[in-house]
Design an enzyme around this catalytic site. Structure first.
Site, PDB file in Angstrom:
ATOM      1  N   CYS A 193       0.835  -1.196   0.000  1.00  0.00           N
ATOM      2  CA  CYS A 193       0.000   0.000   0.000  1.00  0.00           C
ATOM      3  C   CYS A 193       0.875   1.253   0.000  1.00  0.00           C
ATOM      4  CB  CYS A 193      -0.898  -0.021   1.241  1.00  0.00           C
ATOM      5  SG  CYS A 193      -1.950   1.423   1.445  1.00  0.00           S
ATOM      6  N   SER A 229       0.515   3.731   1.805  1.00  0.00           N
ATOM      7  CA  SER A 229       0.769   4.144   3.186  1.00  0.00           C
ATOM      8  C   SER A 229       2.082   3.554   3.687  1.00  0.00           C
ATOM      9  CB  SER A 229      -0.381   3.706   4.101  1.00  0.00           C
ATOM     10  OG  SER A 229      -1.584   4.338   3.722  1.00  0.00           O
ATOM     11  N   HIS A 253      -0.011  -3.774   6.481  1.00  0.00           N
ATOM     12  CA  HIS A 253      -1.280  -3.638   7.220  1.00  0.00           C
ATOM     13  C   HIS A 253      -2.492  -4.073   6.409  1.00  0.00           C
ATOM     14  CE1 HIS A 253      -0.748  -0.019   4.806  1.00  0.00           C
ATOM     15  NE2 HIS A 253      -2.075   0.094   4.800  1.00  0.00           N
TER      16      HIS A 253
END
Length: 362
Positions: A38, A40, A59
């Site tokens: 991701c 992030s 995550h």
């Protein structure tokens, strides 16, 4: 077990052996099945967002329960689960009012660098996002996971834990887009494509996808975009205002950039709403006209993880996928091994993929 460790920003992740600590009464040990790469994670890897190191990131994950703590009653060995960084306590004022993403109870949501569940050669390693999913196993609080149906493919289920949850939630939960609306989505990565899916689910009449990469714009059409704008070729604000004769009812910024956030606000029409959900540096300032807010009644919303209530949202999104309403198969550009994680992030930085997914049984 093997894990990918970030030891220094702007350096490749190191694959090394790590160990998990003892199982706490409210904790669950999970064999990781899949984890998406991701943006992030990338923000921490490239130093855009500060993070204590060394740390195991990751995550957007799914897995199978291996062991449960003595006080855990909602999960059993063999359950298929999806993790979510929106760990919640269930008792604070935010949680009991339904705003799980706003929970900041340090007993369940440890600040970066505080968790002590992972060690390498006896030295503690950080657990990114309270999950640390770039590892063959995870040890997490029971309120960081949700059980899903056994027939849901675990690689696609992993995507729902962050990108899909954030994108669809931004439309349905944060902005509450009604049927018949006009929508613009800036950035057609995993979150942006999910926002497009959410807009389609909400019944938006027109969905305008905006990006600078032709391949992503083509993919956006497959996810429900009715129109596309290449921001390298035209001014996206002018294009959207012309297409909609005044601006969209709802705009969504999925990148986390100053310029794109300001574009999202400007392309929103009178009485419209801009939702900002891209991860932004803490010191970034956004400029907009006060006249727009006052005289044109524009609204600007912040959105964290799609304002989700993931214990109910994730199973429902799994059901939507199984019914054919979420084209998640098209979102996975490549399945990779943990050992290929650095190449996977290089591809993400280059904009060549929607999502690469680590599959741990590969």
């Amino acid at each position: 077990m093997k894990a990918a460790i970030l030891e220094q920003a702007n350096k490749p992740l190191i694959i090394a052996d790590v160990a998990l600590g003892n199982l706490g009464p409210h904790e669950v040990r999970i064999r990781t099945a899949a984890c998406g790469l991701c943006h992030s994670d990338l923000h921490y890897i490239d130093g855009t967002v500060a993070q204590p190191m060394p740390v195991v990131l990751g995550h957007e994950a799914s897995g199978i329960v291996e062991e449960v703590g003595s006080h855990v009653t909602r999960f059993k060995v063999g359950d298929h689960v999806v993790g979510c960084l929106s760990v919640f306590c269930g008792t604070c004022s935010h949680c009991i009012s339904g705003n799980l993403v706003e929970c900041s109870n340090p007993e369940v949501k440890h600040a970066p660098g505080v968790a002590r569940r992972i060690t390498r050669d006896g030295v503690h390693v950080g657990q990114g996002f309270n999950l640390g999913a770039f590892a063959e196993e995870m040890l997490v609080h029971e309120n960081a996971i949700v059980k899903i149906r056994d027939d849901m493919p675990l690689d696609r289920a992993a995507l729902i834990g962050c990108g899909v949850l954030t994108g669809t939630g931004s439309v349905i939960r944060t902005a509450k887009v009604p049927p018949g609306s006009t929508v613009a989505v800036i950035g057609c990565g995993g979150v942006g494509l999910s926002a497009i899916m959410g807009a389609k689910m909400a019944g938006a009449l027109r969905i305008i996808a905006i990006d600078v990469l032709p391949n992503k714009l083509e993919l956006a059409k497959e996810f429900g975009a009715t129109d596309v704008v290449n921001a390298k070729e035209v001014n996206p604000v002018e294009a959207v205002i012309e297409m909609t004769k005044g601006g969209v009812n709802y705009s969504f910024e999925c990148i986390g950039g100053k310029a794109t956030a300001e574009q999202a606000i400007r392309m929103t029409g009178t009485g419209g709403t801009t939702t900002l959900m891209g991860v932004m540096p803490g010191d970034m300032m956004i400029e907009f006209s006060g006249r727009d807010l006052f005289y044109r009644q524009k609204k600007i919303l912040g959105c964290l993880m799609g304002s989700n209530q993931f214990p109910t949202d994730i199973p429902r999104l799994c059901d939507f996928y199984m019914q054919g309403a979420l084209p998640l198969d098209k979102m996975i550009s490549k399945r990779i091994k943990l050992s290929e994680i650095n190449e996977g992030f290089d591809a993400l930085k280059g904009g060549n993929v929607a999502r690469s997914v680590i599959t741990f049984d590969a």
